[in-house]
Design an enzyme around this catalytic site. Structure first.
Site, PDB file in Angstrom:
ATOM      1  N   HIS A  14       7.774  24.052  36.021  1.00  0.00           N
ATOM      2  CA  HIS A  14       8.792  23.938  37.063  1.00  0.00           C
ATOM      3  C   HIS A  14       9.482  22.589  36.908  1.00  0.00           C
ATOM      4  O   HIS A  14       9.141  21.789  36.039  1.00  0.00           O
ATOM      5  CB  HIS A  14       8.194  24.106  38.468  1.00  0.00           C
ATOM      6  N   CYS A  23       9.448  14.252  37.702  1.00  0.00           N
ATOM      7  CA  CYS A  23       9.391  15.664  38.107  1.00  0.00           C
ATOM      8  C   CYS A  23      10.747  16.359  38.081  1.00  0.00           C
ATOM      9  O   CYS A  23      10.831  17.561  38.303  1.00  0.00           O
ATOM     10  CB  CYS A  23       8.756  15.797  39.480  1.00  0.00           C
ATOM     11  N   HIS A  27       8.288  20.499  33.438  1.00  0.00           N
ATOM     12  CA  HIS A  27       6.912  20.137  33.102  1.00  0.00           C
ATOM     13  C   HIS A  27       5.987  21.241  33.600  1.00  0.00           C
ATOM     14  O   HIS A  27       6.355  22.032  34.462  1.00  0.00           O
ATOM     15  CB  HIS A  27       6.531  18.778  33.719  1.00  0.00           C
ATOM     16  N   HIS A  29       2.041  22.849  34.799  1.00  0.00           N
ATOM     17  CA  HIS A  29       0.812  22.594  35.544  1.00  0.00           C
ATOM     18  C   HIS A  29      -0.160  23.732  35.291  1.00  0.00           C
ATOM     19  O   HIS A  29       0.232  24.862  35.013  1.00  0.00           O
ATOM     20  CB  HIS A  29       1.068  22.552  37.063  1.00  0.00           C
ATOM     21  N   HIS A  71       2.628  31.739  33.186  1.00  0.00           N
ATOM     22  CA  HIS A  71       3.413  31.517  31.976  1.00  0.00           C
ATOM     23  C   HIS A  71       4.896  31.817  32.173  1.00  0.00           C
ATOM     24  O   HIS A  71       5.540  32.438  31.334  1.00  0.00           O
ATOM     25  CB  HIS A  71       2.830  32.290  30.783  1.00  0.00           C
ATOM     26  N   GLU A 129      -1.675  21.066  42.107  1.00  0.00           N
ATOM     27  CA  GLU A 129      -0.880  20.818  40.899  1.00  0.00           C
ATOM     28  C   GLU A 129      -1.756  20.181  39.827  1.00  0.00           C
ATOM     29  O   GLU A 129      -1.530  20.376  38.641  1.00  0.00           O
ATOM     30  CB  GLU A 129       0.280  19.873  41.197  1.00  0.00           C
TER      31      GLU A 129
END
Length: 139
Positions: A14, A23, A27, A29, A71, A129
């Site tokens: 996201h 952010c 990136h 998680h 994914h 996260e």
């Protein structure tokens, strides 16, 4: 009051449009969703006698929701230029668009609502996260 808790993890990317910092870049998680449900009384008959709900059912319902995001690239609607979005889709990338900014806080509320829709009396949903950072949502 009785409570049950289960969790599932999924991997996705996201970014936070309009955020000043790392952010704002795409990136990923290893998200972990933890759901706590409740009941005042236990089931009295059948296979689930003495249970709030069968853990198997609770786990499967949460798994279905997390697999929908696994994914993929989770984005806020209209946060990408149309050409960028179309190019990613043309390349075969899976994009999941939400009407909200994909923060842990908003995702916690999203999972809370989805589990409620499945008929659970939800007490709390936490979305991690990282192993050390999570957001929770309850009513």
């Amino acid at each position: 009051m009785y409570t049950l808790q289960t969790s599932k993890s999924f991997d996705s990317a996201h970014f936070l449009k309009g955020y000043e910092g790392k952010c704002s870049n795409i990136h990923g998680h290893r998200w972990k969703v933890e759901v706590t449900v409740t009941a005042d009384v236990l089931e009295e008959t059948g296979q689930t006698r003495g249970m709030v709900v069968d853990f198997k059912t609770l786990k499967e319902d949460l798994k279905q929701l997390t697999e929908e995001l696994d994914h993929g690239l989770i984005i806020e609607g209209k946060s990408l230029k149309e050409n960028t979005r179309n190019a990613l889709l043309e390349e075969g990338f899976r994009i999941i668009e939400f009407p909200f900014r994909p923060t842990a806080e908003n995702l916690a509320e999203y999972f809370y609502g989805k589990m409620e829709e499945k008929g659970y009396q939800v007490v709390l949903v936490k979305v991690f996260e990282t192993p050390d950072n999570c957001a929770g949502y309850s009513r």
